[in-house]
Design an enzyme around this catalytic site. Structure first.
Site, PDB file in Angstrom:
ATOM      1  N   PRO A   1      69.578  25.365  61.704  1.00  0.00           N
ATOM      2  CA  PRO A   1      69.918  23.954  61.503  1.00  0.00           C
ATOM      3  C   PRO A   1      70.392  23.319  62.798  1.00  0.00           C
ATOM      4  O   PRO A   1      71.180  23.915  63.541  1.00  0.00           O
ATOM      5  CB  PRO A   1      71.038  24.022  60.466  1.00  0.00           C
ATOM      6  N   CYS A   2      69.901  22.124  63.064  1.00  0.00           N
ATOM      7  CA  CYS A   2      69.983  21.587  64.421  1.00  0.00           C
ATOM      8  C   CYS A   2      71.123  20.619  64.672  1.00  0.00           C
ATOM      9  O   CYS A   2      71.350  20.211  65.806  1.00  0.00           O
ATOM     10  CB  CYS A   2      68.664  20.887  64.758  1.00  0.00           C
TER      11      CYS A   2
END
Length: 431
Positions: free
Chosen positions: A125-126
């Site tokens: 997840p960024c």
């Protein structure tokens, strides 16, 4: 599944709704397992692998019956072998859960007589790395530098250490190299090299892969040390198409309306060529949000400004009776039309799940935000790709996804690298 000689396989980590995986499948790779923590995204992945199973076995009527609501999801999944469905692991990866995840994947490999994993794909997840996220960090309870997601790459590295794929693809947002003052990127490189890989990181834009969207991402590729492999060369594709070519054959609807039937509008060459819409497809998820009269009036102004000279609305220029936000100093472009008459539209974001103000349909006669199906098309998902869960989740899944067409281009480059070296590892095909 059918026995395919010399077909490369992959494991997808932090898989989301499967955009990266879909591109690899379209390029001829075979998925072994997907690991995804979100319940609805995992259900979307199950639906997609079920689609491919039914397609391979000439039973797509079952899939179409599901999309039409003729059969329930339970009835639909009952037609799919458990060995197929359990390849989607709805798990939160952690030190505690990794042993059981490894056990499940090992079982999948053993059942299919596979001795070697060719590629691992996926990106943690960024938000913890993103430039936008860091800009908002001062307003958060947990500052970005303390976000535990900063260290999810360590779990990714443990998969690399265990399965030693010949290559991996690690996709992430712009800003990963400068996150936490550059320390995070330095640590990522150290970890990935420690488990036996050489790596390179380069910016890629989805528009270079034939996607009608300006979407910049960092694509990290690694390969086993001393393997003779390298960062792939990706073919640049410049389609002769406009964003409207993605939208024009879908039924025109007003705010709050939906349609389950395709219109008789002509299908564009782009939609045909990229197989976004194919014969036999069922139209789904083409339902627009309801809008207040105030928003509709704003939408009309936004569309008219763009269509008459490519101008953007400044929020402060609205009449006072149309303004509801107290913030008059930032986010002044909070209303934005999709650039229908351009080759590329602005980046699709998961924020579309909150409201559609940033993704307004360019047709003033419809004066609405785009639907889930239209968002999926902008991301290059085919119409036969169904997203599970409530609309909010569907939009999040789409906004966070790697465009499949971009992923396909990356996969083709990876396949070219792998094939240059031959099957030096005694790889066995997926069955």
């Amino acid at each position: 599944m059918d026995n395919i000689i010399n077909q490369y396989n992959f494991i997808d980590l932090f898989a989301g709704a499967g955009g990266l995986s879909e591109g690899f499948v379209q390029a001829g790779f075979k998925p072994l397992a997907h690991v995804e923590m979100n319940q609805f995204a995992a259900q979307t992945l199950q639906t997609r692998i079920a689609y491919y199973y039914l397609k391979a076995n000439k039973k797509l009527k079952v899939y179409r019956d599901y999309l039409r609501g003729v059969i329930t999801r339970e009835e639909f999944l009952s037609k799919i072998p458990d060995s197929i469905l359990r390849s989607v692991l709805c798990e939160t990866m952690s030190d505690k859960t990794l042993p059981s995840i490894f056990d499940t994947i090992d079982m999948i490999l053993a059942e299919n007589n596979i001795s070697k994993v060719d590629v691992i794909i996926g990106g943690p997840p960024c938000q913890a790395y993103s430039l936008v996220g860091r800009a908002q960090s001062s307003h958060m309870i947990t500052p970005m530098q303390d976000d535990p997601r900063n260290e999810l790459y360590k779990l990714y590295a443990r998969f690399l250490k265990r399965y030693q794929p010949r290559m991996f693809v690690f996709e992430n947002v712009m800003g990963i190299q400068s996150a936490n003052g550059g320390k995070t990127w330095k640590n990522i490189k150290t970890y990935l090299k420690r488990v036996g890989y050489e790596i390179e990181c380069h910016e890629q834009n989805s528009r270079s892969f034939g996607v009608l969207q300006n979407r910049r991402r960092m694509i990290i590729v690694g390969w086993l040390k001393d393997s003779g492999l390298k960062y792939p060369e990706f073919e640049v594709i410049e389609p002769d198409a406009l964003v409207n070519d993605l939208l024009n054959d879908l039924p025109a609807i007003l705010p709050g309306e939906k349609s389950n039937e395709y219109s008789d509008r002509k299908i564009s060459k782009y939609v045909k060529t990229q197989k976004i819409r194919e014969r036999g497809d069922i139209l789904t998820l083409h339902e627009s949000r309801s809008n207040k009269e105030r928003d509709i009036e704003i939408y009309k102004r936004v569309i008219e400004l763009w269509n008459n000279g490519h101008q953007r609305l400044n929020y402060n220029d609205l009449p006072e009776e149309l303004k509801t936000h107290k913030n008059r100093d930032s986010f002044l472009d909070r209303f934005k039309v999709v650039e229908g008459d351009e080759q590329y539209c602005h980046t699709m974001l998961a924020h579309i799940s909150k409201d559609g103000h940033y993704f307004i349909h360019p047709d003033i006669s419809q004066h609405r935000s785009i639907t889930v199906r239209e968002a999926a098309r902008i991301q290059s998902f085919p119409d036969n790709y169904f997203f599970e869960g409530p609309r909010t989740s569907q939009f999040i899944q789409i906004g966070n996804a790697v465009p499949p067409l971009m992923a396909k281009g990356i996969a083709v480059g990876v396949e070219h690298e792998l094939s240059k070296k031959g099957d030096i590892d005694g790889k066995k095909s997926f069955t």
